[in-house]
Design an enzyme around this catalytic site. Structure first.
Site, mmCIF file in Angstrom:
data_model
loop_
_atom_site.group_PDB
_atom_site.id
_atom_site.type_symbol
_atom_site.label_atom_id
_atom_site.label_comp_id
_atom_site.label_asym_id
_atom_site.label_seq_id
_atom_site.Cartn_x
_atom_site.Cartn_y
_atom_site.Cartn_z
ATOM 1 N N HIS A 164 0.928 -1.201 -0.093
ATOM 2 C CA HIS A 164 -0.095 -0.047 -0.113
ATOM 3 C C HIS A 164 0.987 1.240 -0.261
ATOM 4 O O HIS A 164 0.538 2.377 0.402
ATOM 5 C CB HIS A 164 -0.937 0.006 1.215
ATOM 6 C CG HIS A 164 -1.585 -1.092 1.693
ATOM 7 N ND1 HIS A 164 -3.000 -1.503 0.953
ATOM 8 C CD2 HIS A 164 -1.337 -2.417 2.216
ATOM 9 C CE1 HIS A 164 -3.489 -2.600 1.354
ATOM 10 N NE2 HIS A 164 -2.311 -3.402 1.936
ATOM 11 N N SER A 285 14.902 21.944 -15.778
ATOM 12 C CA SER A 285 13.865 22.755 -15.730
ATOM 13 C C SER A 285 14.441 24.220 -16.335
ATOM 14 O O SER A 285 15.256 24.663 -15.931
ATOM 15 C CB SER A 285 13.120 23.211 -14.260
ATOM 16 O OG SER A 285 12.423 24.323 -14.507
ATOM 17 N N LYS A 291 16.403 22.081 -10.485
ATOM 18 C CA LYS A 291 15.521 20.968 -10.679
ATOM 19 C C LYS A 291 16.300 19.890 -11.578
ATOM 20 O O LYS A 291 17.065 20.369 -12.571
ATOM 21 C CB LYS A 291 14.366 21.187 -11.274
ATOM 22 C CG LYS A 291 13.297 21.821 -10.576
ATOM 23 C CD LYS A 291 12.636 20.910 -9.500
ATOM 24 C CE LYS A 291 11.613 19.992 -10.011
ATOM 25 N NZ LYS A 291 10.503 20.165 -10.615
ATOM 26 N N GLU A 298 9.401 9.049 -16.600
ATOM 27 C CA GLU A 298 8.003 9.423 -16.379
ATOM 28 C C GLU A 298 7.497 9.198 -17.929
ATOM 29 O O GLU A 298 6.442 8.667 -18.098
ATOM 30 C CB GLU A 298 7.919 10.947 -16.394
ATOM 31 C CG GLU A 298 8.065 11.536 -15.067
ATOM 32 C CD GLU A 298 8.226 13.064 -14.795
ATOM 33 O OE1 GLU A 298 7.511 13.824 -14.582
ATOM 34 O OE2 GLU A 298 9.549 13.389 -15.004
#
Ligand code: ARG
Length: 466
Positions: A164, A285, A291, A298
């Protein structure tokens, strides 16, 4: 070159037509923009077919030789980018044949004896999918090797195991890496199974009914590396199971890659810091200078959408089609091409990302101890040492967890006296099972997380993958 000048209709099939197709008809009908990717397979198939036609005396050796030489020239033209593809010639099969006629004249017209575009395309496409199946297996094994290296480096590093996405029990980094090696092993197995089933040759099924010419289907099957000719000519030209199986295997693989990607996204965040992805497989970024984003992970996480979409699209094309060939089936190729490209790119990116990443041993170990991850070890100890039924041990442990939580400490930080207020028979020995290292080392059941077991898994896969 492309059109029969007398009728304005198609030179390959225009005999019964008074006019050529409307521009819109041509646009919806033509597949050359995408099926040019089958050029090599188409030429291979034609070469095998021509050789067989000569060996069986259906065409002369001289014609077969002219065809062979012409096809070789065409392949060279295509590979060097010099070949002029024409939409008017619909597809790769007719583009190649028309060029062959330009090169060798009338002998070209004999190549299509005892053959139809229906068995031709079924053969070309199988050959193409078979190549991609081999490439997928190789790509999967490359990812497995990268995972294996990670597992070897940190076979006994402790990290939290989750259910979980809540801390459950400590596991080892090697164990977690090897879980993906197992998953990918099944994926490679699915591609191998599909390959064995697809390796039958449709060539010689002709349009649908077979042919009255004395062809040798064993010969063409062998020449093209197939195990045998497909046994039923109707089935041979109608079947796209091989493409569906490829897509299904690809979709399951992509789903696995998506799960691993999700973990990498989570693990590389500042909150987890379980892994550091390399600069080579990260992006920045344009506004936030600090970043470093896990874009490859992704994107791989998302690619399953396209691959599963291709599977659904082809299922939908095939359902309800009567035997034998229908033009609907031309819609098979773009889906499979895109899915294959997507899968191979995803596998390559995953391999690079996993190979380059650094697991942060300290962060993994620190996180392993959090969240009362050894509570099950404590309950097991109560069963083993005090003879409590597991359910009672579970209850006692729950009370100890609550006590620790209320005080804001770990289980190991409770004093023996505190523990004895919950159960008087608890002894000092209990502290030996509360450490995460003891916890993982104790899980020696087959397939378990103990480093000794993980090393067995690694050794088994090392042997298989080399
Ligand atoms: N371009 C066609 C396809 O991809 C080749 C087969 C055409 N056969 C036919 N009978 N029109 O399916």
């Amino acid at each position: 070159m492309t059109d029969d000048k007398s009728s304005g209709s198609n030179a390959m099939w225009g005999g019964r037509f008074a006019s050529g197709p409307d521009a819109i008809m041509e646009a919806i009908n033509a597949s050359i923009d995408f099926d040019k990717r089958l050029a090599r397979q188409d030429i291979e198939g034609s070469r095998a077919h021509a050789a067989m036609l000569a060996a069986t005396g259906i065409i002369s050796t001289a014609d077969a030789e002219a065809i062979r030489a012409g096809l070789e020239t065409i392949l060279a033209e295509i590979e060097s980018g010099r070949f002029q593809f024409s939409t008017g010639l619909e597809d790769i099969h007719m583009n190649v044949e028309a060029r062959l006629r330009e090169l060798i004249g009338d002998a070209a017209g004999r190549l299509h004896t005892a053959r139809s575009r229906n068995d031709q395309v079924a053969t070309d496409f199988r050959l193409w999918v078979r190549d991609q199946t081999d490439a997928a297996i190789a790509g999967i094994e490359a990812v497995q090797r990268a995972l294996l290296e990670q597992a070897e480096a940190g076979a006994d590093w402790v990290m939290p195991g989750f259910t979980h996405l809540q801390v459950a029990q400590p596991v080892t980094w090697g164990h977690h890496m090897m879980a993906y090696v197992e998953m990918l092993g099944r994926d490679a197995g699915r591609f191998c199974d599909a390959r064995a089933r697809m390796n039958e040759c449709p060539l010689g099924a002709a349009a649908l009914a077979g042919t009255s010419f004395p062809i040798d289907r064993e010969m063409t099957a062998r020449a093209l590396g197939f195990d045998r000719p497909a046994a039923n000519s109707l089935d041979a030209v109608s079947d796209r199971d091989f493409a569906l199986e490829f897509l299904a295997a690809a979709a399951i693989t992509a789903m696995h890659l998506s799960r691993l990607s999700e973990e990498l996204v989570i693990w590389s965040s500042a909150q987890f810091r379980f892994v550091t992805l390399s600069d080579r497989f990260s992006t920045g970024s344009s506004i936030m200078p600090q970043k470093k984003n896990p874009d490859a992970a992704e994107l791989i996480r998302a690619k399953i959408g396209r691959i599963l979409g291709a599977l659904v699209a082809l299922f939908t094309v095939m359902k309800g089609l009567p035997l034998a060939y229908s033009k609907d089936m031309q819609e098979d190729k773009e889906q499979v091409f895109d899915a294959a490209d997507t899968l191979l790119l995803s596998l390559a990116a995953m391999e690079g990302m996993v190979r380059d990443m650094t697991a942060n041993r300290e962060a993994l170990e620190a996180a392993a101890a959090a969240g009362f991850s050894t509570a099950t070890d404590l309950a097991d100890w109560l069963v083993r040492r005090l003879g409590l039924p597991f359910r009672d041990a579970h209850h006692v442990t729950g009370a100890l967890v609550r006590m620790a939580e209320e005080r804001g400490v770990d289980l190991a930080d409770l004093s023996l006296a505190d523990m004895q207020t919950v159960h008087p028979d608890i002894t000092e020995e209990v502290f030996s099972v509360l450490g995460v290292r003891n916890s993982v080392e104790s899980r020696t059941s087959y397939g378990g997380t103990a480093p000794s077991r993980v090393r067995e898994q690694i050794a088994r896969w090392r042997e298989r993958l080399g």
